[in-house]
Design an enzyme around this catalytic site. Structure first.
Site, PDB file in Angstrom:
ATOM      1  N   SER A   1      76.524  88.678  16.252  1.00 26.70           N
ATOM      2  CA  SER A   1      76.197  89.081  17.615  1.00 26.70           C
ATOM      3  C   SER A   1      74.694  89.015  17.889  1.00 26.70           C
ATOM      4  O   SER A   1      73.992  88.167  17.343  1.00 26.70           O
ATOM      5  CB  SER A   1      76.785  90.467  17.899  1.00 26.70           C
ATOM      6  OG  SER A   1      78.193  90.390  18.008  1.00 26.70           O
ATOM      7  N   TRP A   2      74.182  89.908  18.747  1.00 24.40           N
ATOM      8  CA  TRP A   2      72.793  89.794  19.165  1.00 24.40           C
ATOM      9  C   TRP A   2      71.823  89.954  18.002  1.00 24.40           C
ATOM     10  O   TRP A   2      70.747  89.351  17.989  1.00 24.40           O
ATOM     11  CB  TRP A   2      72.477  90.806  20.268  1.00 24.40           C
ATOM     12  CG  TRP A   2      71.123  90.580  20.856  1.00 24.40           C
ATOM     13  CD1 TRP A   2      70.008  91.355  20.707  1.00 24.40           C
ATOM     14  CD2 TRP A   2      70.729  89.459  21.645  1.00 24.40           C
ATOM     15  NE1 TRP A   2      68.949  90.798  21.371  1.00 24.40           N
ATOM     16  CE2 TRP A   2      69.361  89.618  21.963  1.00 24.40           C
ATOM     17  CE3 TRP A   2      71.404  88.337  22.138  1.00 24.40           C
ATOM     18  CZ2 TRP A   2      68.657  88.710  22.729  1.00 24.40           C
ATOM     19  CZ3 TRP A   2      70.699  87.420  22.898  1.00 24.40           C
ATOM     20  CH2 TRP A   2      69.340  87.607  23.190  1.00 24.40           C
TER      21      TRP A   2
ATOM     22  N   SER B   1      80.866  89.074  21.880  1.00 25.37           N
ATOM     23  CA  SER B   1      79.631  89.393  21.174  1.00 25.37           C
ATOM     24  C   SER B   1      79.193  90.793  21.578  1.00 25.37           C
ATOM     25  O   SER B   1      79.666  91.347  22.580  1.00 25.37           O
ATOM     26  CB  SER B   1      78.548  88.368  21.532  1.00 25.37           C
ATOM     27  OG  SER B   1      77.307  88.687  20.945  1.00 25.37           O
ATOM     28  N   CYS B   2      78.291  91.390  20.793  1.00 23.24           N
ATOM     29  CA  CYS B   2      77.729  92.695  21.148  1.00 23.24           C
ATOM     30  C   CYS B   2      76.352  92.798  20.496  1.00 23.24           C
ATOM     31  O   CYS B   2      75.617  91.820  20.461  1.00 23.24           O
ATOM     32  CB  CYS B   2      78.657  93.830  20.725  1.00 23.24           C
ATOM     33  SG  CYS B   2      78.968  93.952  18.954  1.00 23.24           S
ATOM     34  N   GLY B   3      76.005  93.963  19.968  1.00 21.96           N
ATOM     35  CA  GLY B   3      74.739  94.097  19.290  1.00 21.96           C
ATOM     36  C   GLY B   3      74.798  93.667  17.839  1.00 21.96           C
ATOM     37  O   GLY B   3      73.965  92.909  17.364  1.00 21.96           O
TER      38      GLY B   3
END
Length: 271
Positions: free
Chosen positions: A253-254, A226-228
């Site tokens: 993701s986020w 996951s990331c932004g």
């Protein structure tokens, strides 16, 4: 690593030359230098679909739309594709992931991006490319994908890497009506920026194995990333594949997780 990354020297030697795609994160000013014949690809509008609900900022594009764009870029059946950007592949990794997910078999990232090409003495032009239309056929699902429930489960039962810079992972207070900051409970901080050398190329395979192995990633169990908003995480999936580890991407993701007020938020430097 050669099935994911390609050096500037090796790219220059490819015969016949591949389709080269320059991934852009905003408007391209006239006269911007580029690798000859490189076709511009906009990350926000061509490598992602429209945002809706809790989809996140950059959901996956509809396959029909992606196929139309890929044909406009000149992609044909069996095309060899190399992607680069002007920021060490931190954006181009999303292009690698989307095209691989859509079924292209030979997609690689220019290690070090445009700066590495220039440093190696590669030719540069300001001329825009005008590719002949291609005939590529794309199908979805060739790489594993997680939704929010899958990401939550992976974080608890296996390993979910968070490839954002560490301050974003740690999170903290926000102003009223702003999205929360922090990370998915149970996810492990693994900033993709840590994989880069001072020269802007990626660390060698042994170093990558050591880096991810220290986080428990050794290919022996499920891994998610996951990331932004599904960009640096896509690059992490590419780097893991380069050392023989398959990982699933949480595209939303986020940006998707934090859009759902029912999702818990962890704050601090630990999972």
């Amino acid at each position: 690593m050669a099935d994911v990354l390609i050096s500037a020297k090796a790219l220059a030697a490819l015969d016949p030359p591949p389709v080269i795609l320059a991934v852009r994160t905003g408007p391209v000013a006239p006269g911007t230098p580029r690798i000859p014949a490189a076709v511009d690809v906009d990350l926000a509008t061509e490598l992602a679909g429209p945002q809706h609900g809790t989809s996140g900022s950059r959901p996956l594009p509809a396959i029909a739309d992606l196929q139309a764009r890929a044909r406009a870029w000149g992609l044909r059946q069996g095309s060899r594709v190399v992607l680069y950007d002007h920021d060490r592949c931190l954006a181009a990794g999303r292009g690698w992931w989307v095209l691989t997910w859509a079924g292209l078999a030979d997609v690689r990232l220019l290690d070090g991006g445009f700066a590495a090409w220039v440093a190696a003495g590669g030719a540069v032009t300001t001329d825009l490319a005008s590719p002949a239309p291609g005939d590529v056929s794309l199908t979805p699902g060739h790489l594993a994908v997680l939704d929010a429930d899958g990401a939550a489960a992976t974080a608890q039962a296996a390993i979910l890497l968070d490839s954002r810079i560490r301050p974003n992972y740690i999170g903290g207070p926000v102003a009223p009506r702003e999205a929360p900051r922090g990370h998915i409970p149970g996810s492990v901080s693994a900033p993709v920026i840590d994989t880069l050398t001072e020269a802007g190329t990626f660390a060698d395979a042994a170093t990558l194995r050591h880096l991810y192995g220290a986080l428990g990633v050794d290919g022996g169990g499920p891994v998610g990333v996951s990331c932004g908003a599904g960009v640096s995480a896509a690059l992490t999936v590419a780097l893991l594949r380069s050392i023989g580890v398959e990982a699933a991407l949480f595209p939303g993701s986020w940006s998707a997780w934090s859009a759902d007020p029912a999702r818990p938020v962890a704050i601090g430097g630990r999972p």
